[in-house]
Design a protein around this motif. Structure first.
Motif, short mmCIF file in Angstrom:
data_model
loop_
_atom_site.label_atom_id
_atom_site.label_comp_id
_atom_site.label_asym_id
_atom_site.label_seq_id
_atom_site.Cartn_x
_atom_site.Cartn_y
_atom_site.Cartn_z
N GLN A 153 0.84 -1.20 0.00
CA GLN A 153 0.00 0.00 0.00
C GLN A 153 0.88 1.26 0.00
O GLN A 153 0.54 2.25 -0.63
CB GLN A 153 -0.96 0.01 1.19
CG GLN A 153 -1.96 1.16 1.15
CD GLN A 153 -3.14 0.93 2.07
OE1 GLN A 153 -3.54 -0.20 2.33
NE2 GLN A 153 -3.73 2.02 2.53
N ALA A 154 2.00 1.21 0.72
CA ALA A 154 2.94 2.33 0.68
C ALA A 154 3.60 2.43 -0.70
O ALA A 154 3.72 3.53 -1.27
CB ALA A 154 4.00 2.16 1.77
N LEU A 155 4.00 1.28 -1.25
CA LEU A 155 4.68 1.26 -2.54
C LEU A 155 3.77 1.76 -3.66
O LEU A 155 4.22 2.44 -4.60
CB LEU A 155 5.17 -0.16 -2.86
CG LEU A 155 6.59 -0.52 -2.38
CD1 LEU A 155 6.77 -0.28 -0.88
CD2 LEU A 155 6.90 -1.99 -2.70
N ILE A 161 9.18 -5.57 -8.18
CA ILE A 161 9.67 -4.75 -7.07
C ILE A 161 10.96 -5.35 -6.53
O ILE A 161 11.00 -6.53 -6.17
CB ILE A 161 8.61 -4.69 -5.94
CG1 ILE A 161 7.33 -4.03 -6.46
CG2 ILE A 161 9.14 -3.93 -4.73
CD1 ILE A 161 6.14 -4.23 -5.54
N SER A 162 12.01 -4.53 -6.46
CA SER A 162 13.27 -5.02 -5.93
C SER A 162 13.30 -4.88 -4.41
O SER A 162 12.77 -3.92 -3.85
CB SER A 162 14.45 -4.25 -6.54
OG SER A 162 14.38 -2.88 -6.16
N VAL A 163 13.92 -5.86 -3.77
CA VAL A 163 14.01 -5.89 -2.31
C VAL A 163 15.48 -5.79 -1.91
O VAL A 163 16.30 -6.60 -2.35
CB VAL A 163 13.39 -7.19 -1.74
CG1 VAL A 163 13.56 -7.24 -0.22
CG2 VAL A 163 11.92 -7.30 -2.12
N ALA A 214 15.50 0.78 -4.42
CA ALA A 214 15.02 -0.28 -3.52
C ALA A 214 13.77 0.24 -2.82
O ALA A 214 13.87 1.03 -1.87
CB ALA A 214 16.09 -0.65 -2.51
N MET A 215 12.62 -0.16 -3.30
CA MET A 215 11.36 0.30 -2.70
C MET A 215 11.07 -0.43 -1.39
O MET A 215 10.53 0.14 -0.45
CB MET A 215 10.20 0.08 -3.69
CG MET A 215 10.33 0.89 -4.96
SD MET A 215 10.18 2.66 -4.66
CE MET A 215 8.43 2.81 -4.31
N MET A 216 11.46 -1.71 -1.34
CA MET A 216 11.25 -2.53 -0.14
C MET A 216 12.61 -2.83 0.47
O MET A 216 13.50 -3.35 -0.20
CB MET A 216 10.53 -3.83 -0.49
CG MET A 216 10.18 -4.68 0.72
SD MET A 216 8.84 -3.96 1.69
CE MET A 216 9.39 -4.31 3.35
N VAL A 217 12.76 -2.51 1.75
CA VAL A 217 14.04 -2.72 2.43
C VAL A 217 13.81 -3.63 3.63
O VAL A 217 12.93 -3.38 4.46
CB VAL A 217 14.64 -1.38 2.90
CG1 VAL A 217 16.01 -1.61 3.53
CG2 VAL A 217 14.74 -0.40 1.73
N VAL A 218 14.64 -4.68 3.72
CA VAL A 218 14.55 -5.64 4.83
C VAL A 218 15.89 -5.65 5.54
O VAL A 218 16.95 -5.62 4.90
CB VAL A 218 14.23 -7.06 4.31
CG1 VAL A 218 14.13 -8.04 5.48
CG2 VAL A 218 12.93 -7.06 3.52
N GLY A 219 15.87 -5.69 6.88
CA GLY A 219 17.14 -5.73 7.58
C GLY A 219 17.01 -5.94 9.07
O GLY A 219 15.91 -6.13 9.60
N THR A 220 18.17 -5.92 9.71
CA THR A 220 18.24 -6.02 11.17
C THR A 220 18.37 -4.60 11.73
O THR A 220 18.04 -3.62 11.05
CB THR A 220 19.45 -6.87 11.59
OG1 THR A 220 20.64 -6.23 11.08
CG2 THR A 220 19.35 -8.28 11.02
N HIS A 221 18.90 -4.49 12.94
CA HIS A 221 19.14 -3.17 13.55
C HIS A 221 20.05 -2.29 12.69
O HIS A 221 20.15 -1.09 12.93
CB HIS A 221 19.75 -3.35 14.94
CG HIS A 221 21.04 -4.10 14.92
ND1 HIS A 221 21.08 -5.48 14.85
CD2 HIS A 221 22.32 -3.67 14.92
CE1 HIS A 221 22.35 -5.86 14.83
NE2 HIS A 221 23.12 -4.79 14.88
N ALA A 222 20.72 -2.88 11.69
CA ALA A 222 21.59 -2.10 10.81
C ALA A 222 20.82 -1.01 10.08
O ALA A 222 21.41 -0.02 9.63
CB ALA A 222 22.26 -3.03 9.79
#
Length: 695
Positions: free
Chosen positions: A314-316, A348-350, A374-382
């Motif tokens: 929905q954000a994208l 969509i690139s992640v 990069a529209m979708m970003v996945v990660g840890t505390h980084a």
């Protein structure tokens, strides 16, 4: 009065210099107000002198008599033994630490009054290191009129000194009418609350008639009054932060339906009623121009990740970026795989970013995030590190939020402010159900959604509790299950809070199992492995190339292997209920009957027995969460990183949970009718800690 009590430093009081002020600072006492709200832990009854012949083993008591003898005894430990007599009997006072001056004070013929706990000792009745004072001949001897408070203290700060300071502060209040009442009369009357000054005075100097009501399981009206105000201050701080965030404004992100519908079409399953309901609530929030602040709770396996993916789309659809932050690399890597699989067909690139993403790979990820590619970003505390810059962050998703500190969640939200003068929407997810008591306090600033339905086809997990003396039987059962085509987990739990020792234990266990079960393919995963190594093992297990996965608790969240139907958890007594429930949720994700064996090491403590019985008898995450709160308290359930959220001075969430609905009503009233009073209440109870309240 020109100054408020929180503005008057403790150095104003008689006898408080820099040295004493620094000791008080260790107790977070800086002002007269801090001193007044530094309440007793318990009380002692010193209002009656007990004849020595009436001494009993249980309880502290006051006795008075004449020193009959005083001598230094040499034994295993050097001690000073004084015997005093009151005409009804004799009792010994024993000191292992004493000075020459002390020995001289306790010379034969001196009259003393002392307070302590009688015990049976080498010389009969004895009091060890009692408090005492020498009574001068012909001087009037007064007994205490009220119960004697026992305060929390620190090294070098005696009870007598704290009592003296509290008495001075109470005198100040009495003389200056200085303790301001921030609750209006209509709220005091509505909720039957005594005045603040009356409550504080009573709790510092209670009459003996209140001994049982102040120290038993009951709650005295004075305690209720202060607990109510403290809970109210916390609630107000959350509501204030919520208003501040909403006043900054956010982004209106209405659904176009294109991407979301495309994802629904390609999914191999249909969303449950509960998932659709929660998605509607999220969609409505995101459509509003005010920033979304929503907590989504769902038991293990309820399908929160796909809900997060729909929210991200929905954000994208509106040209904004979305980010999801997970507490462990294993969970973040799994999210990256799931989102990549789902979004690939949508073009969509992640991007993926963790602390172990280094060199050129990291630089490329940072550039793609900053450019918006990069529209979708996945990660840890980084994701919240300084060099991570988003072009246009519209949605920040925090998974397993209780595993992050308040600063970390605040930092990720602030990343969105770089992109255009507004706060990003926040979606906070947890698979650890939050008891209502905590939801109404620690998460009072969030709207709450619950996915209260599991996808069809999930089978109940049978849980058994078994001693590790039957380890051979467990391994035989494991062998048979794996040779029949099923897969299993063997979990090694935390040892002495050391990740290194935990990983070492997992390695040793894996070697032992490989030797005992040579016909099985066995993999190992722990927190000290390189990401690529972990990913390789996890992929092999997910694709069925491994029968058994030996792991530490890093697999607590995010691992989804439907064919895994057996879990053995070693030493489950080391873990809390919610963590055990999370681990157990790694099985039972397919249509095969699943089992969880809790293999404990005897002997078990009573609390450990209770925890394991709860796990055996219940699979309802909310029931388990309530029991976890009861057994371990809010600080442990929330997690050690949630500093400040559960550390109340007076309130007790278990005892005072009946106040929460009234507290919420009172908070709404004050925000609307007396906002200045709200600010004063927050300052009184939270001080600087208030800034983190709504993160």
């Amino acid at each position: 009065m020109s100054q408020s009590l929180h503005e008057i430093p403790v150095t104003t009081l008689k006898g408080v210099g820099d040295a004493l002020a620094s000791k008080l600072a260790k107790l977070n006492i800086f002002s007269l107000q801090d001193l007044l709200f530094h309440l007793p832990l318990r009380y002692q009854d010193r209002t009656r002198v007990t004849p020595i012949r009436e001494l009993q083993l249980e309880g502290e008591t006051v006795i008075q008599g004449t020193v009959a003898s005083s001598e230094i005894l040499m034994g295993k430990r050097r001690s000073l033994l004084c015997k005093i007599n009151d005409g009804t009997g004799t009792v010994g006072l024993r000191f292992y630490h004493f000075s020459g001056a002390q020995k001289n004070n306790l010379s034969p013929g001196a009259t003393i009054r002392c307070f302590g706990e009688p015990r049976r000792g080498a010389s009969g009745w004895e009091l060890y290191h009692p408090e005492y004072r020498v009574i001068q001949p012909d001087a009037p001897v007064e007994t205490e009129e009220n119960l004697t408070p026992v305060y929390p203290t620190t090294d070098g700060l005696t009870q007598q000194r704290i009592r003296s300071l509290c008495e001075q502060a109470l005198d100040w209040v009495t003389r200056n009418e200085a303790l301001q009442e921030w609750l209006p009369d209509n709220l005091l009357n509505r909720f039957r609350l005594p005045s603040l000054t009356e409550a504080v005075q009573l709790l510092h100097q209670p009459p003996t008639s209140l001994a049982s009501s102040l120290q038993g399981n009951e709650r005295h009206p004075a305690q209720r009054r202060l607990a109510f105000e403290e809970l109210l201050a916390h609630n107000l701080s959350f509501q204030k932060r919520r208003l501040q965030i909403r006043n900054v404004g956010g982004f209106s992100l209405p659904p176009t339906g294109q991407l979301i519908q495309a994802l629904k079409t390609q999914l191999p399953f249909t969303l449950t009623r509960a998932q659709n309901k929660v998605l509607d609530e999220i969609s409505t929030d995101m459509t509003s121009s005010a920033p979304m602040l929503r907590l989504v709770q769902g038991d293990v396996g309820s399908g929160k990740t796909v809900v997060a993916a729909m929210a991200a789309l929905q954000a994208l659809e509106n040209g904004y970026q979305a980010a999801i932050m997970a507490p462990t690399e294993i969970l973040a890597e799994q999210h990256a795989r799931n989102f990549s699989d789902w979004f690939k067909a949508l073009g969509i690139s992640v991007a993926y970013l963790s602390g172990k993403t280094k060199g050129k790979k990291r630089q490329e990820a940072l550039e793609h995030i900053a450019s918006g590619e990069a529209m979708m970003v996945v990660g840890t505390h980084a994701l919240f590190q300084a060099d991570v810059v988003f072009k246009k962050l519209g949605l920040a998703i925090i998974d397993e939020q209780h595993r992050f500190g308040v600063h970390q969640r605040l930092a990720l939200r602030q990343k969105g402010e770089n992109g255009g003068g507004g706060q990003p929407d926040q979606l906070i997810m947890t698979a650890t159900p939050i008891p209502r008591t905590l939801a109404m306090t620690a998460y009072a600033d969030l709207d709450c959604s619950i996915i209260d339905e599991l996808p069809p086809g999930r089978t109940p997990i049978n849980t058994a509790v078994i001693g590790d003396d039957r380890r051979q039987l467990v391994m035989e059962r494991l062998r048979n299950a794996c040779l029949e085509g099923r897969q299993a987990y063997w979990v090694c739990t935390l040892i002495e809070e050391s990740e290194a020792l935990q990983c070492q234990a997992a390695e040793v266990t894996a070697d032992q199992l490989k030797e005992a079960l040579p016909e099985l393919s066995i993999g190992l995963v722990h927190g000290r492995m390189k990401p690529a190594e972990k990913a390789e093992v996890m992929t092999a297990f997910k694709e069925g190339h491994l029968h058994l996965l030996v792991a530490t608790t890093v697999i607590e969240v995010g691992v989804d292997v439907p064919n895994a139907s057996l879990m053995i958890i070693e030493n489950p007594e080391r873990l809390g209920l919610s963590q055990l429930h999370q681990l157990r949720g790694r099985v039972g994700r397919g249509s095969i009957a699943s089992h969880c064996l809790l293999m404990y090491h005897a002997p078990l403590s009573q609390p450990s027995k209770e925890r394991l019985l709860v796990m055996r008898n219940s699979s309802d995450g909310f029931v388990i969460a309530e029991k976890d709160l009861e057994l371990r308290g809010p600080g442990e359930v929330l997690g050690t990183r949630q500093t400040g959220l559960a550390q109340f001075k007076v309130a007790d969430l278990e005892r005072d949970n009946d106040l929460l609905d009234d507290v919420r009503t009172a908070a709404e009233h004050l925000i609307n009718e007396a906002p200045d009073h709200s600010k004063s209440l927050i300052n009184r109870w939270l001080g600087a800690g208030e800034q983190y309240a709504g993160v």
